[in-house]
Design a protein around this motif. Structure first.
Motif, PDB file in Angstrom:
ATOM      1  N   THR A 156      11.676  -3.272   6.642  1.00 18.79           N
ATOM      2  CA  THR A 156      10.780  -4.356   6.350  1.00 18.79           C
ATOM      3  C   THR A 156       9.722  -3.794   5.628  1.00 18.79           C
ATOM      4  OG1 THR A 156      11.318  -5.370   8.526  1.00 18.79           O
ATOM      5  CG2 THR A 156       9.303  -6.117   7.600  1.00 18.79           C
ATOM      6  N   LEU A 157       9.226  -2.842   5.816  1.00 17.84           N
ATOM      7  CA  LEU A 157       7.796  -2.065   5.413  1.00 17.84           C
ATOM      8  C   LEU A 157       8.055  -1.766   3.912  1.00 17.84           C
ATOM      9  CD1 LEU A 157       5.327  -1.704   6.859  1.00 17.84           C
ATOM     10  CD2 LEU A 157       5.786   0.419   7.364  1.00 17.84           C
ATOM     11  N   PHE A 158       9.250  -1.341   3.796  1.00 16.01           N
ATOM     12  CA  PHE A 158       9.745  -1.058   2.407  1.00 16.01           C
ATOM     13  C   PHE A 158       9.951  -2.203   1.409  1.00 16.01           C
ATOM     14  CE2 PHE A 158      13.282  -0.687  -0.885  1.00 16.01           C
ATOM     15  CZ  PHE A 158      12.622   0.435  -1.612  1.00 16.01           C
ATOM     16  N   LYS A 159      10.443  -3.063   2.104  1.00 15.26           N
ATOM     17  CA  LYS A 159      10.493  -4.420   1.244  1.00 15.26           C
ATOM     18  C   LYS A 159       9.245  -5.081   1.140  1.00 15.26           C
ATOM     19  CE  LYS A 159      15.017  -5.513   1.189  1.00 15.26           C
ATOM     20  NZ  LYS A 159      15.606  -5.830   0.058  1.00 15.26           N
ATOM     21  N   ALA A 160       8.335  -4.721   2.235  1.00 12.38           N
ATOM     22  CA  ALA A 160       6.661  -5.602   1.921  1.00 12.38           C
ATOM     23  C   ALA A 160       5.996  -4.826   0.748  1.00 12.38           C
ATOM     24  CB  ALA A 160       6.155  -5.336   3.258  1.00 12.38           C
ATOM     25  N   LEU A 161       6.198  -3.359   0.749  1.00 11.25           N
ATOM     26  CA  LEU A 161       5.745  -2.534  -0.164  1.00 11.25           C
ATOM     27  C   LEU A 161       6.241  -2.887  -1.606  1.00 11.25           C
ATOM     28  CD1 LEU A 161       3.798   0.022  -0.271  1.00 11.25           C
ATOM     29  CD2 LEU A 161       5.717   1.551  -0.161  1.00 11.25           C
ATOM     30  N   GLU A 162       7.566  -2.893  -1.621  1.00  9.97           N
ATOM     31  CA  GLU A 162       8.149  -3.425  -2.952  1.00  9.97           C
ATOM     32  C   GLU A 162       7.785  -4.447  -3.493  1.00  9.97           C
ATOM     33  OE1 GLU A 162      12.743  -2.335  -3.942  1.00  9.97           O
ATOM     34  OE2 GLU A 162      12.552  -4.159  -2.527  1.00  9.97           O
ATOM     35  N   ASN A 163       7.621  -5.536  -2.755  1.00  4.99           N
ATOM     36  CA  ASN A 163       7.275  -7.006  -3.153  1.00  4.99           C
ATOM     37  C   ASN A 163       5.823  -7.278  -3.051  1.00  4.99           C
ATOM     38  OD1 ASN A 163      10.021  -7.492  -3.845  1.00  4.99           O
ATOM     39  ND2 ASN A 163      10.249  -7.744  -1.427  1.00  4.99           N
ATOM     40  N   ARG A 164       4.899  -6.124  -2.963  1.00  5.41           N
ATOM     41  CA  ARG A 164       3.362  -6.008  -2.848  1.00  5.41           C
ATOM     42  C   ARG A 164       3.025  -7.296  -4.178  1.00  5.41           C
ATOM     43  NH1 ARG A 164       4.596  -1.251  -4.885  1.00  5.41           N
ATOM     44  NH2 ARG A 164       3.531  -0.621  -6.521  1.00  5.41           N
ATOM     45  N   ASN A 165       1.848  -7.884  -3.799  1.00  9.84           N
ATOM     46  CA  ASN A 165       1.163  -8.812  -4.763  1.00  9.84           C
ATOM     47  C   ASN A 165      -0.175  -8.466  -4.706  1.00  9.84           C
ATOM     48  OD1 ASN A 165       3.262 -10.630  -4.589  1.00  9.84           O
ATOM     49  ND2 ASN A 165       2.685 -11.026  -2.454  1.00  9.84           N
ATOM     50  N   GLU A 166      -0.511  -8.789  -6.350  1.00 13.20           N
ATOM     51  CA  GLU A 166      -1.974  -8.458  -6.784  1.00 13.20           C
ATOM     52  C   GLU A 166      -3.094  -9.408  -5.808  1.00 13.20           C
ATOM     53  OE1 GLU A 166      -2.342  -7.444 -10.753  1.00 13.20           O
ATOM     54  OE2 GLU A 166      -4.480  -7.923 -10.793  1.00 13.20           O
ATOM     55  N   ILE A 167      -4.119  -8.928  -5.390  1.00 12.18           N
ATOM     56  CA  ILE A 167      -5.039  -9.703  -4.828  1.00 12.18           C
ATOM     57  C   ILE A 167      -6.310 -10.147  -5.585  1.00 12.18           C
ATOM     58  CG2 ILE A 167      -4.156  -9.641  -2.498  1.00 12.18           C
ATOM     59  CD1 ILE A 167      -6.207  -7.234  -1.916  1.00 12.18           C
TER      60      ILE A 167
END
Lengths: 200, 200
Positions: free
Chosen positions: A189-200
């Motif tokens: 889950t953490l890897f997926k969250a990192l991979e799909n990170r969004n610009e804020i």
């Protein structure tokens, strides 16, 4: 435990114990509680079981529970009928509706592909889903099955069938749950969250 | 949650949710499960509710649930009718019967004295208990109410009424639970276990 009770009570305990997630002790507690109700309350309970069973059918379009030929979502003009959110069961429709954000329609598969349990594509309402894609009105199908092995396999299977029809297929985003703690998130889950990170 | 479901289903969910210990999510799960049953199974469930409610009454002697005027324990010749085990409710009778060791009879109070909940002695079946002590046949009354504030208060109250009638009144032994770990026993339980130690 039931053996120490008179027969009509034993039968009621067994009925409750046959429900999913209800053990024998809870079944006994529920049955005893039933006996404390008024006659009217007990009759109302029994009538609710019979009435729901008799009146609730499957929507002929999305296969969700409904008491009409076509459910209130499929027959609503204000919903976006170009988007279909594909879910495992009716409880998932309730979960999405609770967000009050999704305006498209649903399709209830009534299960997930699971060879271990003997459930193949033919047991699911895939035929009915494909029938909805024939007229070119639907532009996107969202795969909203659970993030489990069976959910992923079903999503993959469906996307391979649906993509050739020229319909966009999307999948729910993976990431950290809102309000959760990073410490307790699993590695994938953490890897997926990192991979799909969004610009804020 | 119920609001997103058709009315007959919502009503069934509400019926399940009205049962003790059943939350709205469990109620929805049970209602959905009900809809997957066959017509016959749903009818059997509803019939079990009605039949139990109609046929199960209180034993005229011990006030436990029964489908006879007098329950199978009170009418059994092989039980020891000189001993009465006083309990809060029918589930406690089941618990004692499971030990297969107790051969006396029971008396179901249908509650405990609890001024906070507005339950006084008059709401309990104490009158019926005293009526059983009138003919001198009963030599011992065992107070088997829960080891809680209400259970203790009820046991004390009853013992004060019953002792003057010349009937022996006893209380369940306190001590460490069999199979439990001393480490997790509370101080009062451990003190009682020490105080009432037996020679081996």
């Amino acid at each position: 435990m039931a053996e120490y009770n008179p027969l009509p009570l034993t039968k009621l305990i067994e009925q409750f114990a046959s429900l999913p997630g209800i053990g024998i002790k809870t079944a006994q507690r529920l049955a005893f509680y039933m006996l404390t109700l008024s006659k009217q309350q007990a009759e109302d309970f029994a009538a609710a079981v019979l009435e729901a069973h008799e009146k609730i059918k499957r929507c002929s379009v999305c296969q969700n529970f409904t008491d009409q030929p076509v459910c209130s979502i499929c027959s609503a003009d204000e919903r976006d009928h170009s988007v279909i959110c594909v879910v495992e069961g009716p409880k998932d429709v309730v979960a999405f509706e609770r967000t009050r954000e999704y305006k498209g329609t649903y399709h209830v598969l009534n299960g997930l592909i699971s060879p271990m349990d003997g459930i193949g594509p033919d047991q699911l309402s895939i035929k009915e889903l494909l029938a909805r894609l024939g007229d070119g009105m639907v532009t996107e199908v969202i795969m909203a099955t659970n993030p489990t092995v069976e959910g992923e396999a079903t999503a993959m299977y469906l996307s391979k069938i649906i993509k050739p029809l020229g319909v966009k297929v999307t999948r729910l985003a993976y990431g950290i749950p809102v309000g959760g703690e990073l410490e307790f998130a699993d590695e994938v889950t953490l890897f997926k969250a990192l991979e799909n990170r969004n610009e804020i």
